[in-house]
Design a protein around this motif. Structure first.
Motif, PDB file in Angstrom:
ATOM      1  N   ASN A   1      -8.188   8.587  11.898  1.00 34.37           N
ATOM      2  CA  ASN A   1      -6.964   9.382  12.054  1.00 34.37           C
ATOM      3  C   ASN A   1      -5.789   8.413  12.146  1.00 34.37           C
ATOM      4  O   ASN A   1      -5.474   7.895  13.213  1.00 34.37           O
ATOM      5  CB  ASN A   1      -7.062  10.258  13.298  1.00 34.37           C
ATOM      6  N   LEU A   2      -5.153   8.162  11.019  1.00 32.01           N
ATOM      7  CA  LEU A   2      -4.109   7.145  10.952  1.00 32.01           C
ATOM      8  C   LEU A   2      -2.739   7.783  10.783  1.00 32.01           C
ATOM      9  O   LEU A   2      -2.580   8.807  10.105  1.00 32.01           O
ATOM     10  CB  LEU A   2      -4.374   6.194   9.783  1.00 32.01           C
ATOM     11  N   ARG A   3      -1.749   7.124  11.386  1.00 30.94           N
ATOM     12  CA  ARG A   3      -0.360   7.546  11.241  1.00 30.94           C
ATOM     13  C   ARG A   3       0.490   6.339  10.872  1.00 30.94           C
ATOM     14  O   ARG A   3       0.130   5.198  11.163  1.00 30.94           O
ATOM     15  CB  ARG A   3       0.157   8.163  12.551  1.00 30.94           C
ATOM     16  N   ALA A   4       1.599   6.618  10.236  1.00 28.63           N
ATOM     17  CA  ALA A   4       2.533   5.537   9.923  1.00 28.63           C
ATOM     18  C   ALA A   4       2.957   4.853  11.220  1.00 28.63           C
ATOM     19  O   ALA A   4       3.266   5.512  12.214  1.00 28.63           O
ATOM     20  CB  ALA A   4       3.749   6.096   9.194  1.00 28.63           C
ATOM     21  N   GLY A   5       2.919   3.536  11.208  1.00 27.63           N
ATOM     22  CA  GLY A   5       3.267   2.759  12.393  1.00 27.63           C
ATOM     23  C   GLY A   5       2.072   2.272  13.187  1.00 27.63           C
ATOM     24  O   GLY A   5       2.225   1.417  14.069  1.00 27.63           O
ATOM     25  N   ASP A   6       0.873   2.790  12.889  1.00 25.85           N
ATOM     26  CA  ASP A   6      -0.321   2.333  13.590  1.00 25.85           C
ATOM     27  C   ASP A   6      -0.572   0.859  13.302  1.00 25.85           C
ATOM     28  O   ASP A   6      -0.470   0.405  12.150  1.00 25.85           O
ATOM     29  CB  ASP A   6      -1.546   3.131  13.153  1.00 25.85           C
ATOM     30  N   ALA A   7      -0.928   0.118  14.340  1.00 18.70           N
ATOM     31  CA  ALA A   7      -1.273  -1.294  14.202  1.00 18.70           C
ATOM     32  C   ALA A   7      -2.795  -1.439  14.222  1.00 18.70           C
ATOM     33  O   ALA A   7      -3.462  -0.905  15.118  1.00 18.70           O
ATOM     34  CB  ALA A   7      -0.651  -2.116  15.328  1.00 18.70           C
ATOM     35  N   LEU A   8      -3.328  -2.137  13.242  1.00 18.21           N
ATOM     36  CA  LEU A   8      -4.772  -2.294  13.107  1.00 18.21           C
ATOM     37  C   LEU A   8      -5.139  -3.764  12.954  1.00 18.21           C
ATOM     38  O   LEU A   8      -4.461  -4.515  12.244  1.00 18.21           O
ATOM     39  CB  LEU A   8      -5.288  -1.542  11.872  1.00 18.21           C
ATOM     40  N   GLU A   9      -6.209  -4.162  13.645  1.00 24.67           N
ATOM     41  CA  GLU A   9      -6.828  -5.444  13.344  1.00 24.67           C
ATOM     42  C   GLU A   9      -7.683  -5.268  12.089  1.00 24.67           C
ATOM     43  O   GLU A   9      -8.292  -4.218  11.893  1.00 24.67           O
ATOM     44  CB  GLU A   9      -7.709  -5.916  14.500  1.00 24.67           C
ATOM     45  N   PHE A  10      -7.724  -6.291  11.254  1.00 23.59           N
ATOM     46  CA  PHE A  10      -8.517  -6.164  10.042  1.00 23.59           C
ATOM     47  C   PHE A  10      -9.256  -7.457   9.743  1.00 23.59           C
ATOM     48  O   PHE A  10      -8.846  -8.550  10.145  1.00 23.59           O
ATOM     49  CB  PHE A  10      -7.644  -5.781   8.839  1.00 23.59           C
ATOM     50  N   ARG A  11     -10.351  -7.297   9.032  1.00 27.03           N
ATOM     51  CA  ARG A  11     -11.085  -8.408   8.432  1.00 27.03           C
ATOM     52  C   ARG A  11     -11.337  -8.062   6.978  1.00 27.03           C
ATOM     53  O   ARG A  11     -11.673  -6.923   6.665  1.00 27.03           O
ATOM     54  CB  ARG A  11     -12.413  -8.668   9.151  1.00 27.03           C
ATOM     55  N   LEU A  12     -11.181  -9.035   6.121  1.00 31.14           N
ATOM     56  CA  LEU A  12     -11.326  -8.780   4.688  1.00 31.14           C
ATOM     57  C   LEU A  12     -11.907 -10.011   4.013  1.00 31.14           C
ATOM     58  O   LEU A  12     -11.413 -11.127   4.215  1.00 31.14           O
ATOM     59  CB  LEU A  12      -9.961  -8.448   4.076  1.00 31.14           C
ATOM     60  N   ARG A  13     -12.934  -9.795   3.222  1.00 31.72           N
ATOM     61  CA  ARG A  13     -13.476 -10.836   2.341  1.00 31.72           C
ATOM     62  C   ARG A  13     -13.086 -10.441   0.919  1.00 31.72           C
ATOM     63  O   ARG A  13     -13.434  -9.354   0.462  1.00 31.72           O
ATOM     64  CB  ARG A  13     -14.993 -10.913   2.483  1.00 31.72           C
ATOM     65  N   ALA A  14     -12.332 -11.299   0.240  1.00 33.15           N
ATOM     66  CA  ALA A  14     -11.767 -10.882  -1.040  1.00 33.15           C
ATOM     67  C   ALA A  14     -11.788 -12.006  -2.062  1.00 33.15           C
ATOM     68  O   ALA A  14     -11.664 -13.188  -1.731  1.00 33.15           O
ATOM     69  CB  ALA A  14     -10.317 -10.405  -0.846  1.00 33.15           C
ATOM     70  N   ASN A  15     -11.941 -11.589  -3.314  1.00 29.58           N
ATOM     71  CA  ASN A  15     -11.727 -12.470  -4.461  1.00 29.58           C
ATOM     72  C   ASN A  15     -10.293 -12.219  -4.921  1.00 29.58           C
ATOM     73  O   ASN A  15      -9.994 -11.210  -5.543  1.00 29.58           O
ATOM     74  CB  ASN A  15     -12.727 -12.147  -5.570  1.00 29.58           C
ATOM     75  N   ALA A  16      -9.405 -13.120  -4.544  1.00 28.10           N
ATOM     76  CA  ALA A  16      -7.966 -12.957  -4.791  1.00 28.10           C
ATOM     77  C   ALA A  16      -7.596 -13.628  -6.108  1.00 28.10           C
ATOM     78  O   ALA A  16      -7.832 -14.826  -6.281  1.00 28.10           O
ATOM     79  CB  ALA A  16      -7.159 -13.568  -3.645  1.00 28.10           C
ATOM     80  N   THR A  17      -6.994 -12.857  -7.011  1.00 31.08           N
ATOM     81  CA  THR A  17      -6.628 -13.391  -8.318  1.00 31.08           C
ATOM     82  C   THR A  17      -5.182 -13.038  -8.645  1.00 31.08           C
ATOM     83  O   THR A  17      -4.575 -12.153  -8.025  1.00 31.08           O
ATOM     84  CB  THR A  17      -7.532 -12.845  -9.437  1.00 31.08           C
ATOM     85  N   ILE A  18      -4.658 -13.735  -9.633  1.00 33.05           N
ATOM     86  CA  ILE A  18      -3.310 -13.474 -10.131  1.00 33.05           C
ATOM     87  C   ILE A  18      -3.372 -13.474 -11.651  1.00 33.05           C
ATOM     88  O   ILE A  18      -4.148 -14.222 -12.253  1.00 33.05           O
ATOM     89  CB  ILE A  18      -2.313 -14.533  -9.614  1.00 33.05           C
ATOM     90  N   SER A  19      -2.590 -12.598 -12.269  1.00 30.24           N
ATOM     91  CA  SER A  19      -2.570 -12.508 -13.727  1.00 30.24           C
ATOM     92  C   SER A  19      -1.400 -13.327 -14.269  1.00 30.24           C
ATOM     93  O   SER A  19      -0.257 -13.172 -13.810  1.00 30.24           O
ATOM     94  CB  SER A  19      -2.446 -11.044 -14.159  1.00 30.24           C
ATOM     95  N   ARG A  20      -1.691 -14.197 -15.232  1.00 23.06           N
ATOM     96  CA  ARG A  20      -0.671 -15.012 -15.886  1.00 23.06           C
ATOM     97  C   ARG A  20      -0.537 -14.592 -17.344  1.00 23.06           C
ATOM     98  O   ARG A  20      -1.535 -14.431 -18.038  1.00 23.06           O
ATOM     99  CB  ARG A  20      -1.030 -16.500 -15.801  1.00 23.06           C
ATOM    100  N   HIS A  21       0.709 -14.429 -17.762  1.00 25.30           N
ATOM    101  CA  HIS A  21       0.971 -13.996 -19.134  1.00 25.30           C
ATOM    102  C   HIS A  21       0.569 -15.074 -20.131  1.00 25.30           C
ATOM    103  O   HIS A  21       0.790 -16.269 -19.901  1.00 25.30           O
ATOM    104  CB  HIS A  21       2.456 -13.670 -19.303  1.00 25.30           C
TER     105      HIS A  21
ATOM    106  N   THR B   1       1.823   1.913   6.778  1.00 26.85           N
ATOM    107  CA  THR B   1       3.109   2.481   6.356  1.00 26.85           C
ATOM    108  C   THR B   1       2.934   3.832   5.680  1.00 26.85           C
ATOM    109  O   THR B   1       3.803   4.691   5.772  1.00 26.85           O
ATOM    110  CB  THR B   1       3.843   1.523   5.404  1.00 26.85           C
ATOM    111  N   ASN B   2       1.816   4.026   4.981  1.00 28.72           N
ATOM    112  CA  ASN B   2       1.519   5.303   4.327  1.00 28.72           C
ATOM    113  C   ASN B   2       0.031   5.556   4.490  1.00 28.72           C
ATOM    114  O   ASN B   2      -0.782   4.983   3.765  1.00 28.72           O
ATOM    115  CB  ASN B   2       1.902   5.255   2.856  1.00 28.72           C
ATOM    116  N   PRO B   3      -0.355   6.409   5.445  1.00 33.71           N
ATOM    117  CA  PRO B   3      -1.794   6.597   5.730  1.00 33.71           C
ATOM    118  C   PRO B   3      -2.607   7.048   4.520  1.00 33.71           C
ATOM    119  O   PRO B   3      -3.726   6.567   4.310  1.00 33.71           O
ATOM    120  CB  PRO B   3      -1.789   7.665   6.829  1.00 33.71           C
TER     121      PRO B   3
END
Length: 239
Positions: free
Chosen positions: A91-111, A209-211
């Motif tokens: 049950n989330l609302r705008a303004g809620d503060a959350l702790e998070f953990r994330l394992r991600a493959n972070a990439t960027i696109s180059r033209h 910011t936007n649940p």
């Protein structure tokens, strides 16, 4: 929105048959663990050959996994001890503060000039590419990249997640912490090149910011390599 379930599955250790296969199911090498986890988790959801992936997962420790899925996992082979799947409906609302953990493959696109679609690059490798290296003959010729690497990992990871936040329903009041960065190499068939990608571990505090958009983002995951245990963000109330 389709119902989601959060589950925890632990590979069983009480079977003599599974113990005999422990070196295959629980290899010591990190890349091999990820490949094994990929097959093990698919076994919980691959009820039909044409089934598309409708789950995210991450390994917490060898043989122990968190899973976010549209269907409860099914274990026809008796490989796992699975906690009762809980409906995932924060049950989330705008303004809620959350702790998070994330394992991600972070990439960027180059033209690429002359092509409509850009080419994706690992954000750390992309950043390293733009650091002028020294010639091997110079004193300390390889130290520049080594010294810059830790700072680059933090800066590149933080910048990537900040960009993600812009249209994924959350903001970052402080830069996230990047706890680690590793390169994973997954062997494939002899006719195929290995799958190689970077994996970052993030921790921090976010503000919703936007649940609705944020929940959709949690469902779809963040970054790439989601079949290999990346993209699942774990959240809890910050206070």
């Amino acid at each position: 929105m389709t119902q989601l379930y959060l589950s925890r599955a632990r590979l069983r250790r009480d079977s003599q048959a599974l113990s005999a296969l422990s070196s295959l199911l629980l290899p010591h090498d990190t890349s091999a663990q990820i490949k094994s986890g990929h097959h093990l988790i698919w076994a919980l959801f691959g009820d039909t050959p044409e089934r598309n992936r409708d789950f995210l997962w991450r390994q917490e420790e060898p043989g122990s996994f968190y899973i976010l899925s549209e269907r409860p996992p099914a274990d026809p082979h008796g490989l796992f001890e699975i906690d009762a799947p809980r409906p995932f409906e924060p049950n989330l609302r705008a303004g809620d503060a959350l702790e998070f953990r994330l394992r991600a493959n972070a990439t960027i696109s180059r033209h690429i000039p002359g092509q409509k679609r850009g080419k994706r690059h690992d954000v750390v490798m992309d950043a390293l590419h733009h650091i002028p290296g020294r010639q091997p003959s110079e004193k300390g010729g390889t130290s520049l990249r080594a010294e810059a690497r830790l700072a680059l990992v933090q800066d590149a990871g933080s910048a990537w997640l900040t960009r993600q936040a812009q249209d994924r329903g959350f903001s970052l009041p402080t830069p996230p912490r990047v706890d680690s960065y590793d390169t994973v190499v997954i062997p494939r068939t002899p006719q195929q090149s290995p799958a190689t990608f970077g994996v970052m571990e993030f921790e921090g505090i976010l503000t919703v910011t936007n649940p609705e958009i944020f929940l959709t983002s949690l469902r779809s995951g963040f970054g790439r390599a989601k079949s290999f245990g990346c993209g699942l963000m774990l959240i809890r109330r910050a206070w």
